[in-house]
Design a protein around this motif. Structure first.
Motif, PDB file in Angstrom:
ATOM      1  N   LYS A  59       0.826  -1.200   0.000  1.00 24.91           N
ATOM      2  CA  LYS A  59       0.000   0.000   0.000  1.00 24.91           C
ATOM      3  C   LYS A  59       0.866   1.257   0.000  1.00 24.91           C
ATOM      4  O   LYS A  59       1.938   1.279   0.597  1.00 24.91           O
ATOM      5  N   ASN A 124      -5.293  -9.367   7.525  1.00 21.16           N
ATOM      6  CA  ASN A 124      -6.653  -9.771   7.128  1.00 21.16           C
ATOM      7  C   ASN A 124      -6.953  -9.353   5.693  1.00 21.16           C
ATOM      8  O   ASN A 124      -7.622 -10.073   4.946  1.00 21.16           O
ATOM      9  N   ASP A 125      -6.464  -8.187   5.321  1.00 19.73           N
ATOM     10  CA  ASP A 125      -6.660  -7.711   3.953  1.00 19.73           C
ATOM     11  C   ASP A 125      -5.985  -8.650   2.956  1.00 19.73           C
ATOM     12  O   ASP A 125      -6.531  -8.947   1.889  1.00 19.73           O
ATOM     13  N   HIS A 126      -4.801  -9.144   3.310  1.00 15.62           N
ATOM     14  CA  HIS A 126      -4.080 -10.067   2.427  1.00 15.62           C
ATOM     15  C   HIS A 126      -4.728 -11.456   2.407  1.00 15.62           C
ATOM     16  O   HIS A 126      -4.577 -12.190   1.419  1.00 15.62           O
ATOM     17  N   ASP A 128      -7.954 -11.953   2.598  1.00 13.83           N
ATOM     18  CA  ASP A 128      -9.286 -11.834   2.002  1.00 13.83           C
ATOM     19  C   ASP A 128      -9.306 -12.525   0.627  1.00 13.83           C
ATOM     20  O   ASP A 128      -8.578 -12.126  -0.280  1.00 13.83           O
ATOM     21  N   ASN A 130     -11.423 -12.354  -1.648  1.00 19.62           N
ATOM     22  CA  ASN A 130     -11.968 -11.463  -2.685  1.00 19.62           C
ATOM     23  C   ASN A 130     -11.034 -10.306  -3.025  1.00 19.62           C
ATOM     24  O   ASN A 130     -11.384  -9.436  -3.824  1.00 19.62           O
ATOM     25  N   LYS A 131      -9.862 -10.305  -2.403  1.00 21.68           N
ATOM     26  CA  LYS A 131      -8.903  -9.233  -2.670  1.00 21.68           C
ATOM     27  C   LYS A 131      -8.429  -9.316  -4.118  1.00 21.68           C
ATOM     28  O   LYS A 131      -8.084 -10.402  -4.603  1.00 21.68           O
ATOM     29  N   LYS A 133      -6.158  -9.419  -7.318  1.00 24.97           N
ATOM     30  CA  LYS A 133      -4.818  -9.966  -7.497  1.00 24.97           C
ATOM     31  C   LYS A 133      -3.819  -8.840  -7.721  1.00 24.97           C
ATOM     32  O   LYS A 133      -4.006  -7.996  -8.599  1.00 24.97           O
ATOM     33  N   SER A 134      -2.760  -8.810  -6.911  1.00 22.04           N
ATOM     34  CA  SER A 134      -1.745  -7.763  -7.033  1.00 22.04           C
ATOM     35  C   SER A 134      -0.762  -8.094  -8.148  1.00 22.04           C
ATOM     36  O   SER A 134      -0.539  -9.265  -8.474  1.00 22.04           O
ATOM     37  N   ASP A 141       2.711 -11.029   1.706  1.00 20.95           N
ATOM     38  CA  ASP A 141       2.410 -12.191   0.861  1.00 20.95           C
ATOM     39  C   ASP A 141       3.444 -13.298   1.071  1.00 20.95           C
ATOM     40  O   ASP A 141       3.098 -14.481   1.191  1.00 20.95           O
TER      41      ASP A 141
END
Length: 368
Positions: A59, A124-126, A128, A130-131, A133-134, A141
């Motif tokens: 981020k 938690n964000d990682h 998820d 439904n996150k 794809k980076s 990660d």
């Protein structure tokens, strides 16, 4: 930590470093065109934080004003706690209660809980499903992958601890070292001229410099080593604690003894260095001495099994920022300021920051 801080993994984060350095150079260029003073201390602190956040968390907190404000507040509070004196650290069974009476203990607990919640959100964000794809992996990660593969005995608390180290140590030290390098070069114009000539002769008006461009630059590498020798970011390194009884030169060292290594004094020891107080990169030309833990007269990152795990990432960040600042701009002191006025005063703390901001005028030489 091997999977995170290896040279190959550090290289995978190179595009992030390049983007953030380019942003910084563009902003400084705008000030240069307007002949305005550049607060390098502020620019480099911002660069280090953004770079580390993108590398570790994926981020860029500057893009969200609310998140940015919360993030910077957390950083400032954590750094303040690291430099606060606690009676319980030195007199735990006698007057440690004073920390509770003064409110320091409750402040420390609140800072810990706020950071824990911050890291919990990131993890938690990682996790998820439904996150989106980076485009590239970040350190969270990698850590989660290692935990799932059981390559290491990792828990979520371990991951939070690693993120804490990366966040505080990664932002503090690399920005501090670039500032010290620039301050020493401003006080030593011959060294400044030599390193800029080497960079510009080798690069030949190319675009943004990357870390691979710096491999064969002998004088630039000497400037980096000399800065680590004279102004190590962490003068006393990180305190160690012995785990078993040992005897060194007739002295019995008991378990749980706190050991402080004075890297600052080692780097200025007259038995190992001629003119130890003088900034002289030439001392490293043709020398095999390096800062990677094999030469004990120069150990800004420590040595052995407890060497700083972020050495590769920290050096890459520092060298890239420093090289581009020197390549793109000629630097001058503001009107009325002489090189003798550039002080070495420092803030107390684990990381040795220059107390007074380094404010300079930048004259742009090369195009981005």
């Amino acid at each position: 930590m091997v999977g995170i801080q290896s040279s190959k993994r550090v290289q995978s984060f190179a595009p992030i470093r390049q983007e953030e350095v380019s942003r910084m150079i563009e902003k400084i260029s705008s000030l240069s065109e307007a002949s305005e003073i550049v607060n390098l201390t502020e620019f480099l602190a911002n660069f280090a934080r953004l770079n580390v956040c993108r590398t570790a968390f994926g981020k860029r907190y500057e893009d969200d004003e609310r998140s940015s404000s919360r993030f910077h507040k957390l950083i400032r509070e954590a750094e303040a706690m690291f430099t606060t004196f606690f009676f319980s650290d030195y007199f735990p069974s006698v007057i440690g209660w004073l920390d509770k009476l003064t409110g320091k203990f409750s402040r420390l607990e609140k800072t810990f809980k706020d950071l824990d919640a911050f890291f919990e959100e990131i993890i938690n964000d990682h996790l998820d499903p439904n996150k989106p794809k980076s485009e590239r992996e970040d350190i969270v990660d990698v850590l989660l992958q290692l935990m799932n593969e059981r390559s290491f005995e990792l828990t979520l608390d371990h991951i939070k601890a690693v993120l804490m180290v990366i966040l505080i140590a990664g932002t503090d030290t690399s920005s501090a070292m670039v500032i010290w390098a620039m301050a020493e070069l401003m006080k030593n114009p011959i060294s400044m001229k030599n390193v800029q000539e080497e960079l510009r002769n080798v690069m030949q008006h190319k675009g943004c410099i990357n870390n691979s461009d710096l491999v064969g630059l002998e004088y630039f590498k000497a400037v980096v080593k000399e800065t680590f020798r004279l102004q190590p970011a962490t003068p006393l390194l990180i305190v160690h604690e012995t785990i078993r009884k040992s005897t060194i030169e007739g002295y019995d060292i008991l378990p749980k003894t706190l050991v402080y290594v004075n890297a600052w004094a080692i780097g200025r020891d007259p038995e190992n260095w001629s003119d130890p107080e003088k900034f002289m990169p030439e001392r490293f030309l043709g020398s095999s001495i390096d800062f990677k833990g094999y030469d004990f007269e120069l150990i800004p990152f420590g040595a052995g099994r407890r060497i700083c795990p972020g050495i590769h990432l920290g050096v890459a960040n520092m060298e890239l920022a420093l090289a581009n600042l020197l390549y793109y701009f000629d630097w001058e002191l503001p009107s009325g300021v002489k090189k003798e006025d550039v002080d070495n005063d420092t803030f107390p703390g684990i990381t040795m920051h220059k107390k007074n901001p380094l404010c300079l005028l930048a004259k742009k030489i090369n195009k981005i």
